[in-house]
Scaffold this active site. Sequence first.
Site, PDB file in Angstrom:
ATOM      1  CE  LYS A  84      -3.853   2.097   2.601  1.00 42.21           C
ATOM      2  NZ  LYS A  84      -4.673   1.998   3.833  1.00 42.21           N
ATOM      3  CB  SER A  93      -8.020   3.752   2.916  1.00 39.27           C
ATOM      4  OG  SER A  93      -7.169   3.128   3.861  1.00 39.27           O
ATOM      5  CB  SER A 100      -8.332   1.003   5.921  1.00 39.24           C
ATOM      6  OG  SER A 100      -9.042   2.213   5.816  1.00 39.24           O
TER       7      SER A 100
END
Lengths: 98, 489
Positions: free
Chosen positions: B83, B159, B183
Site C-alpha cells: 500500500k 482505504s 481499511s
Amino acid sequence: MAELTLDEVQHVAALAYLRFSTEELDELRDQLDSILEHINQLQEIDTAAIPPTAQVIAVTSVLRDDTVRPSLPTAIALANTPRTEDNFIEVDAVLEGS
Amino acid sequence: MGGVTDALTDLTIAKARALLDRREVSSAELTDAHLARIAAVDDRVHAFLHRMDDVARGQAAEADRRIAAGEAAPLTGIPVALKDVLVTTDAPTTAGSKILAGYRSPYDATVVEKMRAQGAVFVGKTNTDEFAMGSSTENSAYGPTHNPWGDLDRVPGGSSGGSAAAVAAREAMGALGSDTGGSIRQPAGFCGVIGMKPTYGRVSRYGLIAFASSLDQIGPFARTVEDAAIILEAIAGHDPLDSTSLDILVPTYRNVLTGDVRGVRLGVPKEYFVEGMQPEVEAAVRAAIAEFARLGAEIVPISLPYTKYALATYYIIAPAECSANLSRFDGVKYGYSHQAGDLRDSYELTRGEGFGPEVKRRIMLGTYALSSGYYDAYYVKAQKTRTLIKRDFDEAFTDVDAIIAATSPTVAFKIGEKVQDPLAMYLNDVLTIPANMAGIPGISLTCGFKDDLPIALQVLGPALGEEICLRVAHAYEQATPWKERLADL
C-alpha cells in the site's frame, strides 16, 4: 449543540492552516454540521465515572540507551526539500521585520 | 496470455513456495507472470499507483540465487504489493495524495525491510484513499481503483482498495495494507480476499505514513488464510523504532491452522445485525454461523451495547489525531510547496492545494474537536466512550473465544454512489470500527456472494488473539467452497 457559523468554520480553517473559497466554506459548514449531528449522540451517554482511553496497550515510557549511531546523510535527508541553502532548509521569515 | 502464466498467477503463496523450493518454477518466472498480469489487467483495475518492474526482476533474480543456496525464507521469491502509505526507498510514496507527488523516502518502513529480508518481490505500490482516509479508494488523488468483481463499476472498498484489488485480480500473491477503522477488512471483504488487522502493537508502524496513531495497524491481504498467516508472521514483532510495538514473541501462526473448531465458543453480537444491512448479507452471515455450529463450535449470543456509539467516537478520535499528524505537511521540509513569500500564505496555499476534500474535511473536524471550548465536549467525551467500547469486548472475551459478525452491512457499492454524502460513506465502516477502538485483531473472509459480488464475515479475537482468529477463519475456509471462486477478469 448549535449549528456552526461561517465565522467558526473560518476560525477552525485558520487554526488548521487551510484556505477555502467562500463556496467551499459554505459546503464544508453543511457537511460538518451533518457529521457533528451524528457525533452529538455521544452526549446521551453518562461518562462521568469513566476514565478516558488514549491508547489501548499497557506499554508506557519506553526508553532506550542514549548511544551515538549513524543518521541520514544531510544530502539524503534534504533530497525532498523544496528550498535549501547550504545544509539548511530555507523558510519564509517568521518574525516581522527579520 | 498463455495458460501457464494464468496458472502461475492463480497459485497460493503456500503452493508457490513448494514449487519454488522444488525448483519446478523460478521466482523470475513467477514474477514475470505477475508483471504480465499487471500489464494485461491494471488499466482496467487501477490497483497500482507505481509499478516496480525493474526492482521486482532484480529481487526475483536474487531470490532464485537464495533458493538455489537452500536459504529460502517463507516469502523468498513471492510477488507482493505494498500500500502506498508504506515508505520505500526504491519507489515513490504518495499516500494517494498530491501533496506527496514524487516523494521518495530516504528509508524503508520496518515492514518493508522485513519483507525484503525474507526476499519477497515487490511488484508495486497500491492505490489508497488519500492518507488512508476513506472507504472506497475514491479519495485517491490519482483516480479510483475498480473492484475486479462484477462489471468493474464497483468500488474495491478502502482505504486499502488497491491492495485488495491487486490480490483479487491475481496481480500479486499477497499485499500489505493498513487498517484504522476497517481499511484492511472492508476492502478484503468487498474484493473477496482475506484481510487481517492485527492487534494494535503487533506490527511496527515505523514508516507507515500516520493517519490516526492510536488506531493504525498494518496487516496482510492474501487469497487464503494460510497465506495471510505466512505474511503476518513475516511482519509481526517488536521494533525499537516504534515504541508502541509489543515486545512479545511472535507465534508460528501457521501451526494453529488445524481445521478444528470443536468446542470453540463463538460470540455472535446482536448489535452487528444493523439497520440497513442487505438481506443477502444477513442470510450469508447466518448461514456461516450455522456452518460453524455444524463444525462443532459453540454459538453464543452476546451483546456489545456500545457498538452503536463506535462510529461517532471514531469520527472524533481519528480526525483529531489526523489533524495533528498532518500538520507536518507544510511545504517546507518535503512534498508539494506553494511559495507565496509569506509564511501563513505559504502554509495555507500549500495545504489548501495539496490536500484533497476528504482530508481537509477530517483535518477541519479534528481541529474543531480539539479546539478551545470543544475539547472536553468532543475529544475527552470520545475517549471515555472508547473506554466503554473496549470494556464491551473485554467482558465478551471472558465468556467467548472469538466473535463473528459481518464485515460490512452491504456488498461493494458503485463508484460515485456515495461520494457526495460523507456520512453515508462513513456508515459503511460501522462494523469494522469497534475493533480499532479496542485495539483487537480481526480477519475478514468471504462467506457468500450476492450475484457476482463477495459477502464477508469477520472473526474478532481478544488482544494478541491472532491465533484464534486465524484458526476459526481457516476452519470455515476449509469447510466452504468460497476460496475456489476467483474474479473473472
